[in-house]
Design an enzyme around this catalytic site. Structure first.
Site: not given
Ligand code: NOJ
Length: 695
Positions: A385, A489
Site C-alpha cells: 500500500h 534503494e
C-alpha cells in the site's frame, strides 16, 4: 463532570494549595541507581526547577538538565516546582518475545517516581517516573487528572533537556530536513549540531558511549533533539500544522525518554531497554505473525528494468508475479512482494497520492489468481500500500483495503508514505487540506490505527517512510519491521549512494530503535552499467551502486536485524551465483539469542545470532572502507564442541570499488571457545553458518 465532582475539585484545590504552601523550601535531591550500581540518576528541585542528571561509574553522562511541560491554555509545569513525594520500586522479570532478536528478555530495573508540585499559581503536579537498568535509564511524565489541568490540553513545549557536553562526539541524522530519516549519518561534536533525530549516539572523551531515544511513542508526537546552546539539547516535539505539539487530556503519560549508557560501542547494541519500556503484548495469540524471507517485484523498478505504472514496462503482471512465486517456492522463501499492482501508479504517483485505489488491481494483474497461485506453492503474497502520504485517502479505504488483502491470503502488508517531510496530507471534516509531518502526533495515531486494523485480520505491517521505531513491536507484535533510514534503494538512484561506512553506522544508530527492512542481498553490484531496456527508462548514474563487496551483502543478513528479510535482487542474478546465494537460503530471521561481539560506531561491527528453531549459530561482520583483520572469540558456541563453519568471506583481492565479487566460500572445522580470525576487505564482510558436528 458529574454533579458531585465540582465540590470535590474545590476541596482538592485547597488541599494542593496547602501542600504547596508547606512544601520544603530547601532543595531536595533523590538518587536512583541501576541494579549493578554503575548508572545513577539524580533528581532535584533546586531553585524550584525540576532537573535530572545521569552518571556512569561516577562520571557525568548527562549534566543536570531541566524537566517540564508547557501548555497553551493552562499553567505549565516548569518553574516553582518542589519535590512533594516519591516512591521506589524494583523489578526483575523475564518475558518471552513471540519473535525477535532474542527469545527471552530480562527486565531488571530499579524505579523512582518523583512527584513535583507547583508552588506558584493554581495547584498542579506531575510525576516523573525514572527506571534505571544496567544498560541505561528511562523516564516519562505522568500527568494525573487534576483541577488545574482540566479539559483539552495542548502541549506547546516539552522542556526536557539533555546536557551532553559540547565536545562529546555525536552520530545522528538531521531532524528537520525534507527526506525524513533518510540521511547519511552525520558526525560532529555535539556542540556543533543544530538538530537531530533519535536514536542519536554519543561518545565522551573517556570512551563512555550513550544514546538518546524514546520508547512507547503512543498518541504523542515524536521527539527530536534541538540545540538550545552548544552541547545542550532540548526535546523538540513535532507540531501539528498550525500547532500545538500534542493534543491530549489529563491523565496522560508521555513516551519514555531514554539514555542508554555503556562503557563501549558494543554495549549499546546489547541492550533491551527500549523493549523493556514498552507495554506487554496486547494482541494475545500472535502465532499468525511469522518471520521469514521474501523476494519481490521491487529492485527491478528501482534499477529501471520495470516500472510501477504502465508508462514503461509494467512490473506487476500476473505472469511476472508467478515467475517470482516459482522462484520463491523453489528456494524456500515465504513471501513475494508485488509493488505497482493497484490503480494509481500511472504518471506522477509521488504527487498524486489521492489517486491510489487500494481495492482495484491493474488490468494485467489478477490479484485473486496470484494469491491463489502463491498459496498453492506454499508462498504468500506480500501486499503493498503505497500512499504517497495521502493519509485521508488511505484511511478512507483502509478497512476495504485490508479486507482484500486478507481475502487473497496476504499475511504482511508493506505500507509506504513517500512524500517530503511535513507533506503528509490530512483532509479535515470541512474538506480542508492540511500537511503534517511524518513524525507528528497525527502520523503516530495513523500508524497505530493501521497496525490495529491489520491485526484484526491477522496481517503484519512493514512500514516504509514510517515514524521511527520506539519498541511498539512488543505491544503490537504484528508491527514487524520498518524502514526509517537510507535503505538499499539509495544504491540504485540516491546521489550519492550509501557510503561504505553506512551499515556500520546503522548498527549503532538507527538499529537501536528496532528492526529495519533494509532489503539486503544485491548480487549485481553495478546495475546501472547495463544498457537501458527502453529509451524511456534510462538507467541511473553508474556511480550509484552498492559500495560493498559481495561478502558484505551476505553479512547484512546477520548484522541488520529484521524478522522479515528481503532477498532484494532479481531472481536471475541469484541464479547466476548459486554458491553465494546458498547463504541467503540458509540464513534465518528469528533468533533465540543475539550477541554483538565487537565494533566501533561507523567503523565495523560483528554479531553472532542463534536461530530460534534450528539452534544453529550464524556470524556476520562488516567493515567500512578500511580493510581490517578481526579475531572473534567463538564463546557463543558450546565449549570444546566441533562445528563445521560454512564461511563466505572476502577473497584476497576483494575491494568494494575495484573487485567486489572476489569471495571465498569454504568449509572449516572450528571448536567452540576458540577464536575465529578473518580478513575483511575495504567495505567487505563475512557471513558464517556453524553446524554442530556429530559428537
Ligand atoms: C519507497 C520505499 O522505500 C520503496 O521500498 C518502495 O519501492 C517505493 N517507495 C515505492 O513504494
Amino acid at each position: 463532570m458529574t454533579k458531585h465532582w465540582k465540590p470535590l475539585v474545590a476541596l482538592a484545590t485547597i488541599a494542593w494549595a496547602a501542600l504547596a504552601a508547606t512544601a520544603p523550601a530547601l532543595a531536595e535531591s533523590l538518587t536512583l541507581a541501576s541494579p549493578d550500581g554503575q548508572i545513577t540518576v539524580t533528581v532535584s528541585d533546586d531553585e524550584g526547577q525540576a532537573t535530572y542528571a545521569v552518571a556512569y561509574r561516577g562520571e557525568t553522562v548527562i549534566a543536570p538538565s531541566k524537566l517540564g511541560l508547557l501548555f497553551s491554555e493552562h499553567h505549565g509545569l516548569e518553574r516553582g516546582l518542589a519535590i512533594a513525594g516519591s516512591t521506589r520500586d524494583s523489578s526483575d522479570t523475564t518475558w518471552e518475545q513471540p519473535w525477535g532478536e532474542r527469545r527471552l528478555v530480562r527486565d531488571r530495573h530499579n524505579e523512582l517516581a518523583v512527584t513535583f508540585a507547583a508552588s506558584r499559581g493554581p495547584a498542579r503536579r506531575m510525576v516523573v517516573r525514572f527506571r534505571a537498568f544496567d544498560t541505561g535509564i528511562g523516564f516519562r511524565y505522568e500527568i494525573p487528572e487534576q483541577p488545574a489541568l482540566e479539559g483539552d490540553l495542548a502541549i506547546v513545549d516539552e522542556l526536557t533537556q539533555f546536557a551532553v557536553g559540547e565536545d562529546t562526539a555525536m552520530w545522528y541524522t538531521p531532524s528537520d530536513e525534507f527526506n525524513r530519516y533518510e540521511y547519511i549519518t552525520r558526525t560532529g561534536p555535539a556542540g556543533k549540531v543544530a538538530n537531530a533525530h533519535t536514536p542519536a549516539t554519543f561518545r565522551k572523551a573517556d570512551g563512555i558511549h550513550f544514546a538518546i531515544h524514546e520508547a512507547a511513542l503512543v498518541d504523542y508526537s515524536a521527539m527530536s533533539l534541538g540545540a538550545l546552546r552548544p552541547g545542550t539539547f532540548e526535546a523538540r516535539l513535532r507540531s501539528w500544522q498550525g500547532g500545538p505539539k500534542v493534543r491530549t487530556k489529563a491523565p496522560f503519560k508521555s513516551p519514555w525518554r531514554t539514555v542508554q549508557v555503556a562503557p563501549d560501542a558494543v554495549g549499546l547494541i546489547n541492550s533491551d531497554i527500549i523493549l523493556n519500556l514498552n507495554e506487554p503484548n496486547k494482541l494475545g495469540d500472535v502465532s499468525w505473525v511469522e518471520p521469514g524471507k521474501y523476494v519481490g517485484i521491487w529492485w527491478a523498478m528501482h534499477i529501471k528494468d520495470r516500472t510501477w505504472g504502465r508508462d514503461g514496462i509494467h512490473g506487476a503482471t500476473t505472469e511476472e508475479a508467478k515467475r517470482y512465486i516459482d522462484f520463491a517456492a523453489k528456494n524456500g522463501f515465504s513471501g513475494v512482494l508485488v509493488e505497482g499492482w493497484n490503480i494509481g501508479w500511472d504518471g506522477d504517483w509521488f504527487n498524486n497520492g489521492d489517486q491510489f485505489n487500494f481495492t482495484q488491481a491493474m488490468p494485467d494483474f489478477d490479484i485473486a489468481e496470484v494469491g491463489r497461485y502463491a498459496r498453492s506453492k506454499g508462498v504468500r503474497l506480500i501486499g503493498h500500500h503505497e500512499t504517497s502520504a495521502n493519509i485521508t485517502n488511505y484511511e478512507n479505504q483502509l478497512e476495504a483495503a485490508l479486507d482484500l488483502m486478507e481475502k487473497v491470503g496476504v499475511r504482511v502488508v508493506k505500507t509506504g508514505y513517500v512524500a517530503d517531510a511535513g507533506d503528509a496530507v490530512r483532509i479535515d471534516e470541512k474538506g480542508i487540506r492540511h500537511y503534517e509531518w511524518h513524525d507528528s502526533q497525527f502520523m503516530v495515531r495513523h500508524h497505530l490505527k493501521v497496525v490495529q486494523e491489520a491485526a484484526r485480520r491477522h496481517i503484519a505491517i512493514d512500514a516504509h517512510e514510517p515514524v521511527k521505531d520506539t519498541g511498539l513491536r512488543r505491544t503490537y507484535p504484528n508491527w514487524m519491521t520498518r524502514e526509517g533510514a537510507r535503505g538499499m534503494e539509495f544504491n540504485a538512484w540516491g546521489s550519492p549512494p550509501n557510503p561504505p561506512s553506512h551499515e556500520a553506522m546503522l548498527a549503532f544508530t538507527r538499529m537501536l530503535a528496532g528492526p529495519m527492512d533494509f532489503t539486503p542481498g544485491i548480487f549485481d553490484l553495478r546495475p546501472n552499467e547495463r544498457p537501458p531496456l527502453r529509451p524511456v527508462m534510462p538507467r541511473g548514474d553508474p556511480a550509484n551502486r552498492p559500495q560493498t563487496t559481495l561478502a558484505k551483502q551476505l553479512a547484512l543478513y546477520v548484522v541488520l536485524y529484521s524478522p522479515l528479510q528481503m532477498a532484494a535482487d532479481l531472481p536471475e542474478n541469484y541464479e547466476a551465483r548459486p554458491d553465494a546465494f546458498q547463504f541467503i537460503k540458509d540464513v534465518e530471521t528469528d533468533w533465540e539469542q543475539s550477541i554483538a561481539l565487537a565494533g566501533e560506531v561507523g567503523e565495523y561491527v560483528a554479531f553472532a545470532r542463534q536461530g530460534r528453531k534450528s539452534k544453529n549459530w550464524f556470524l556476520g561482520a562488516l567493515t567500512d572502507e578500511h580493510p581490517r583483520d578481526l579475531t572473534l572469540p567463538l564463546d557463543f558456541l558450546e565449549k570444546g564442541r566441533r562445528y563445521t563453519a560454512e564461511i563466505y568471506r572476502d577473497g584476497p583481492d576483494a575491494d568494494w570499488d575495484t573487485n567486489p565479487y572476489d569471495i571465498v566460500i569454504e568449509k572449516k572445522t572450528v571448536t567452540g571457545g576458540e577464536t575465529f580470525a578473518v580478513h575483511l576487505a575495504s567495505s567487505g564482510g563475512v557471513a558464517v553458518r556453524f553446524l554442530p558436528m556429530a559428537q
